[in-house]
Each structure stands twice: as C-alpha cells, then as structure tokens.
Design an enzyme around this catalytic site. Structure first.
Site, short mmCIF file in Angstrom:
data_model
loop_
_atom_site.label_atom_id
_atom_site.label_comp_id
_atom_site.label_asym_id
_atom_site.label_seq_id
_atom_site.Cartn_x
_atom_site.Cartn_y
_atom_site.Cartn_z
N ASP A 222 0.86 -1.19 0.00
CA ASP A 222 0.00 0.00 0.00
C ASP A 222 0.90 1.24 0.00
O ASP A 222 2.03 1.16 -0.48
CB ASP A 222 -0.95 -0.06 1.21
CG ASP A 222 -2.23 0.74 0.97
OD1 ASP A 222 -2.18 1.74 0.24
OD2 ASP A 222 -3.28 0.37 1.52
N HIS A 245 2.25 2.11 -3.19
CA HIS A 245 1.38 3.11 -3.80
C HIS A 245 1.96 4.52 -3.69
O HIS A 245 1.24 5.50 -3.80
CB HIS A 245 -0.01 3.06 -3.17
CG HIS A 245 -0.72 1.76 -3.41
ND1 HIS A 245 -1.99 1.51 -2.97
CD2 HIS A 245 -0.32 0.62 -4.03
CE1 HIS A 245 -2.34 0.27 -3.31
NE2 HIS A 245 -1.34 -0.29 -3.95
#
Ligand code: NAG
Ligand code: NAG
Ligand code: NAG
Ligand code: NAG
Ligand code: NAG
Ligand code: NAG
Length: 398
Positions: A222, A245
């Site tokens: 993430d 991310h």
C-alpha cells in the site's frame, strides 16, 4: 572575608552535592528482557517479560535502556506507556515475532508506545508481524466491516523521539503508525512486505509535526508513506519506495475533525515500480474545507511508475460516493521540481483539481517523464500556476 569563605564553601558543597546526586541521572542502566524471563526460542510468550522490563527501564532514574538481544522473541500485543522518568531507549538486536493469528493480538497495534518524551528505538533487529496468514482475511474491497488487522508498531503522543536502523517486516495491517507525535526522526529504517499484501502501509501519520524521514527503504502493498490530516513541517529525504502506492497526502476531506496539512518537503527520493509516485488525494464529496499548502517535491527519480505525479480531487475508491459534490479541500503553493524518469501510463502528470476550489500556485520546474521511449502526456483541470524550464510532457499550465 569569613563570610566570603563561608559562601565559597557552601558553593563548593552544593556543587559537590549536585555532581553526586546528578550522576545516576546520566548513567546508562540496561534492562535486558532475558533477565525478566524472556526466551528467544521463537515460541515462549514473552509478553509479560517485555512489559516488566519496560516498566523498570521507564521508571529508571537515568538513561533506562530496554534491551532485546539476538534471538527470536515471540510477543503478543503490548503497550509501552510513559511518562518515563528520564530518557528511555529501546534497543532491538534480535527479532520480535508477532502472533500469527490476528485475534491473539487483541489490540489495534501489536507494539504500541504512548505518552513518552525522549524515546529512542534503535538496533539492527527486526519486528516481524508474520502477516501472511491474515492477509487473506482482508476483504475491505468488498466488505466495509472487514476485520481490523493489527499494525506492527504505533506511536501515540510520543515527542522528541526517534527510530533508527530497525526492519519492519510483513505487518498484518500497516507497519509504523504515528498519531499526535511532535519532533520525531525516522532514519535508516527498512519496511518490507510483498507488493500484493493488502493495506500494509509503510508509514502512516496524522496530527503530527516536525517529522523527519530519511535514508529509509519502504516496499509494501500500500502507501509507502501516507500523510493524513493535521500534519505540519515534514522533511522527507533519501527514501526509496517500491513496490507500493507511493508517497500519498490523504485521502483528505472525508471527516469533519480533519485539520490542514502544511509544510511538506520530499527530496532525493526514488520510486521503483509503484502504482503512484507523488499523490495528493481528496474525497469527491468532501465534508470539510481544509487547506493543503506549502509543499515542495524535489529531485525525484521515477522508475516505471504507473502514475508518477497525480493530484486527484475526485477520490472515490468505492463508488458511488455519498453526495457526489465537489471537493472543498484547497490545494495551494505546491512546487514540483527536477522530477524525471519513466512512466508506465502515457499520462504521467495528472492534476485534477476541484471545480469549486481550484488548485492555486502549482509550479512545475524541470520535469522529464517519458513513456516507452516517447514523451508522456499531461492533464490539468482547474489548476492555476506555472511550468518552467524543461517540461516533458509539455505543460498544460501556461
Ligand atoms: C527535538 O528532539 C530532540 C531529541 O530527539 C531534542 O534534542 C530537541 O531539543 C528537540 N527539539 C525541539 C525543538 O523540541
Ligand atoms: C506531544 O505532542 C503532541 C502534539 O503536538 C501534544 O498534543 C502532546 O501534548 C505532547 N505530549 C507531551 C507529553 O508533551
Ligand atoms: C530490507 O529488509 C528485507 C528483509 O529483511 C531485505 O530483504 C532487504 O534487502 C532490505 N532492504 C534494504 C534496502 O535494506
Ligand atoms: C510553515 O512554514 C512557514 C515558513 O515557511 C511558517 O511560517 C509556518 O508557521 C509553518 N506552519 C506551521 C503550521 O508550522
Ligand atoms: C528526458 O529524458 C530522456 C531519457 O532519459 C532524454 O533522452 C531526454 O534528453 C530528456 N529531455 C530533456 C528535455 O531533458
Ligand atoms: C513500446 O513502443 C514500441 C515501439 O516503439 C511498441 O512496439 C510497443 O508495443 C510499445 N509498448 C507498450 C507497452 O506500449
């Protein structure tokens, strides 16, 4: 004369007294968890030994050091709470192993530090969240009542403190979480989880100030770094991010309690194979008018990044979003300077700002992003600012 002599003697005596009594306050006192019954065999539950060692280190009238030597120390969910009597250090040379079953942690965060000033965490050791077994339980994409998987390490109301040299591995939820922290340095830390492990954010921060992150590697499933509500004065440099991310500001605008995010610098950073590089996201139907301002992103290398630069003020991960109104979060005074490399998407720069509060003072300087050997493209919506010097993709800010 006698009086003077007497005064001098008294001064001497009091100096002597000061040196004698202050000496213990600077002496290092080590509290080795093994002296509290901890066993580094990978299976003994060391939760009580750790709690007891911390209690003494924290109460120690001086430099109290909790020490975890080499070995594999299994520990359940544990909270290390202050205030402490003096400066407290926490040195990890071994590996801390979390319970594999999330239910055995019984807390939001596996290892939690609270209400402490002058805490230093260091060592060459590892905190291993052993998340593999619980990642399949994360079905938050489909079910909003999905289980809350424990974060590896958390800091709540911890000030004037630091973490250095530790590895955080395979957290169940996020890795390092910060909440109401002031003057904190994160350096030489390695945060690692597989690129497909769900919601394993690297560093997540809210309501914090004067935060420095440097020489740190983050590769997770993430955000590498998630900068949330109420953060001010961040200096992030020499970070390598990927997989993951990217470095993300937000999402913001969803909750009424949110506060402005101000003064963020990210420099000398490399993104490798991430889905996003630099990202600012605010909810499409934001309930609050806050300001995101005074950001500088400088000297940043993008290597095969899907979306290298993205401002998304229509963030709505699970449509439909409640009112579908415009975002009321104002983004202003953002400079993106000397950013180069390769974009996986043809569109490498996306600045999609709010129609009701357009982005102001956005400056692009020396950008060179290519896509499969050709110039990438850019999209600008509701943005005011400038583009100068080299600009590939050719700008939409003139
Ligand atoms: C920040 O924290 C360090 C200890 O980590 C301390 O020495 C320094 O004085 C603090 N600075 C401020 C402005 O509080
Ligand atoms: C630590 O800093 C936070 C955020 O600035 C503040 O709310 C908190 O009162 C401080 N705690 C201590 C013990 O100074
Ligand atoms: C980070 O830690 C992982 C797991 O221990 C290791 O494989 C990797 O080489 C480390 N990376 C860096 C940059 O230190
Ligand atoms: C942000 O930085 C400016 C100076 O660049 C300073 O005046 C302002 O107080 C800072 N904001 C916060 C919230 O600390
Ligand atoms: C942009 O980068 C490409 C690939 O590295 C290079 O060939 C090109 O000369 C650069 N363009 C500018 C304007 O710097
Ligand atoms: C990259 O460009 C080459 C031609 O220069 C083309 O054959 C290829 O399909 C392109 N790849 C992608 C992923 O767009």
């Amino acid at each position: 004369m006698a009086c003077l002599k007497f005064a001098f003697k008294a001064l001497c005596l009091s100096l002597l007294f000061v040196t004698v009594t202050s000496r213990p306050a600077t002496r290092l006192q080590v509290f080795n968890v093994q002296n509290y019954g901890a066993k580094g065999d990978g299976t003994t539950d060391n939760t009580n030994a750790f709690t007891n060692a911390w209690r003494d280190a924290c109460a120690s009238n001086g430099l109290g050091r909790m020490y975890i030597p080499k070995g594999k120390f299994y520990v359940g969910g544990v909270t290390f709470e202050g205030p402490c009597n003096g400066q407290t250090s926490f040195v990890i040379d071994g590996t801390l192993l979390a319970p594999t079953n999330n239910n055995d942690i019984k807390k939001e965060t596996w290892i939690n530090f609270r209400y402490i000033d002058y805490l230093t965490i260091s060592g060459g050791g590892t905190i291993d969240g052993q998340g593999k077994e619980s990642w399949p339980l994360n079905d938050c994409d489909k079910d909003s009542h999905c289980p809350n998987l424990a974060m590896n390490m958390g800091f709540d109301f911890v000030n004037k403190s630091s973490i250095e040299g530790i590895t955080s591995l395979n957290s169940k939820g996020g890795h390092l979480n910060f909440y109401y922290v002031d003057n904190f340095s994160i350096a030489g830390v390695n945060i690692t989880a597989p690129g497909d492990s769900p919601n394993t954010d690297g560093i997540k921060i809210a309501f914090s100030s004067n935060i420095k992150i440097s020489n740190t590697h983050i590769g997770t499933g993430d955000d590498c770094i998630a900068i949330l509500s109420g953060n001010t004065n961040f200096d992030i440099n020499k970070v390598t991010c990927g997989p993951g991310h990217g470095i993300s500001v937000g999402s913001l605008g969803r909750y009424k309690e949110e506060k402005n995010v101000e003064n963020l610098t990210v420099r000398d950073t490399v993104f490798t194979g991430t889905s996003d590089g630099i990202r600012i996201k605010t909810w499409e139907s934001s309930v609050i008018a806050i300001v995101i301002s005074n950001f500088v992103f400088e000297n940043i290398h993008m290597i095969d990044v899907e979306n290298p630069i993205i401002i998304d003020q229509k963030y709505c991960p699970h449509p439909p979003c409640q009112n579908m109104g415009e975002s009321h979060v104002q983004i202003e005074d953002v400079t993106l300077k000397n950013i180069w490399g390769t974009s996986m998407n043809k569109m490498a720069v996306q600045l999609q700002c709010s129609k009701s509060v357009p982005c102001k003072n956005i400056h692009l300087v020396d950008i060179n992003l290519t896509h499969n050997g050709t110039d990438a493209t850019a999209l600008c919506e509701n943005v005011e600012g400038s583009a100068s010097r080299n600009m590939v993709p050719s700008n939409c800010l003139n």
